[in-house]
Each structure stands twice: as C-alpha cells, then as structure tokens.
Design a protein around this motif. Structure first.
Motif, PDB file in Angstrom:
ATOM      1  N   SER A 145      -8.358  -4.642 -44.898  1.00  0.00           N
ATOM      2  CA  SER A 145      -9.264  -3.596 -45.370  1.00  0.00           C
ATOM      3  C   SER A 145      -8.562  -2.287 -45.701  1.00  0.00           C
ATOM      4  O   SER A 145      -9.155  -1.414 -46.303  1.00  0.00           O
ATOM      5  CB  SER A 145     -10.346  -3.325 -44.317  1.00  0.00           C
ATOM      6  N   ALA A 146      -7.313  -2.152 -45.310  1.00  0.00           N
ATOM      7  CA  ALA A 146      -6.608  -0.882 -45.519  1.00  0.00           C
ATOM      8  C   ALA A 146      -5.979  -0.821 -46.903  1.00  0.00           C
ATOM      9  O   ALA A 146      -5.280  -1.724 -47.309  1.00  0.00           O
ATOM     10  CB  ALA A 146      -5.531  -0.716 -44.454  1.00  0.00           C
ATOM     11  N   GLU A 168      -7.081   5.985 -34.583  1.00  0.00           N
ATOM     12  CA  GLU A 168      -6.151   4.987 -35.106  1.00  0.00           C
ATOM     13  C   GLU A 168      -4.680   5.384 -35.069  1.00  0.00           C
ATOM     14  O   GLU A 168      -3.816   4.523 -34.950  1.00  0.00           O
ATOM     15  CB  GLU A 168      -6.542   4.615 -36.545  1.00  0.00           C
ATOM     16  N   SER A 182      -8.518   7.495 -39.107  1.00  0.00           N
ATOM     17  CA  SER A 182      -8.951   8.423 -38.065  1.00  0.00           C
ATOM     18  C   SER A 182      -7.742   8.777 -37.221  1.00  0.00           C
ATOM     19  O   SER A 182      -7.216   7.927 -36.500  1.00  0.00           O
ATOM     20  CB  SER A 182     -10.025   7.780 -37.189  1.00  0.00           C
ATOM     21  N   GLN A 228      -6.913  -2.126 -36.027  1.00  0.00           N
ATOM     22  CA  GLN A 228      -7.756  -1.066 -35.467  1.00  0.00           C
ATOM     23  C   GLN A 228      -9.167  -1.134 -36.033  1.00  0.00           C
ATOM     24  O   GLN A 228     -10.127  -0.853 -35.350  1.00  0.00           O
ATOM     25  CB  GLN A 228      -7.150   0.317 -35.748  1.00  0.00           C
ATOM     26  N   ARG A 229      -9.282  -1.515 -37.266  1.00  0.00           N
ATOM     27  CA  ARG A 229     -10.597  -1.572 -37.911  1.00  0.00           C
ATOM     28  C   ARG A 229     -11.255  -2.925 -37.752  1.00  0.00           C
ATOM     29  O   ARG A 229     -12.398  -3.105 -38.176  1.00  0.00           O
ATOM     30  CB  ARG A 229     -10.446  -1.244 -39.400  1.00  0.00           C
TER      31      ARG A 229
END
Length: 83
Positions: A74-75, A17, A13, A68-69
């Motif tokens: 997870s990235a 982000e 985002s 951030q998530r």
C-alpha cells in the motif's frame, strides 16, 4: 562526509510508523547513519555514508510501512536526492 536523501511516504505517521521504519532501515543498512523526521508531512531524511542503496532502501521502506499499515504493497514512495 555524510550524505542526505529525502524520501516522501504519503500518509506516513511520524508518531506511529517512523520508529519501526527507522529500526528496520538502520538494522538492514550498515552505511546508514540515521533516519530523521522532517517538518514536511510524510517526509524523512536518510543520512548515510558511502554509496547510496536507493533500491534497497525503497524496498525496505515499502516493506516496513506496509507492515505498519497491515496492507502489503500500500505504500507509494517518492524519492529526492538532497545533497
């Protein structure tokens, strides 16, 4: 002369982000000139001078996006050398 890398981070985002990702990268890599949003979803441009530090950039991006998530690891990041 500055060089450019294009990196795609699925689901990034730009509004939420990118500011934190940008701060994190610029603080960690003195050769980095700027981190720019693009019109392509989830894609940023890294402007740098000197030698690239792709492994370090990817590690820092993964860390910043995961923070951030709030879900470490997870990235998924894709890289393309533009110039």
């Amino acid at each position: 002369m500055p060089k450019l890398y294009e990196i795609t981070i699925p689901g990034l985002s730009v509004r939420r982000e990118l500011p934190a990702v940008r701060r994190h990268l610029l603080a960690g890599f003195p050769q980095m000139v700027d981190v720019l949003a693009t019109l392509a979803p989830g894609t940023i441009h890294i402007v740098y001078r000197g030698d690239d530090e792709v492994d370090g950039w990817l590690a820092a991006l993964t860390e910043a996006v995961a923070r951030q998530r709030a879900a470490p690891g997870s990235a998924r990041i894709q890289l393309a050398h533009v110039l």
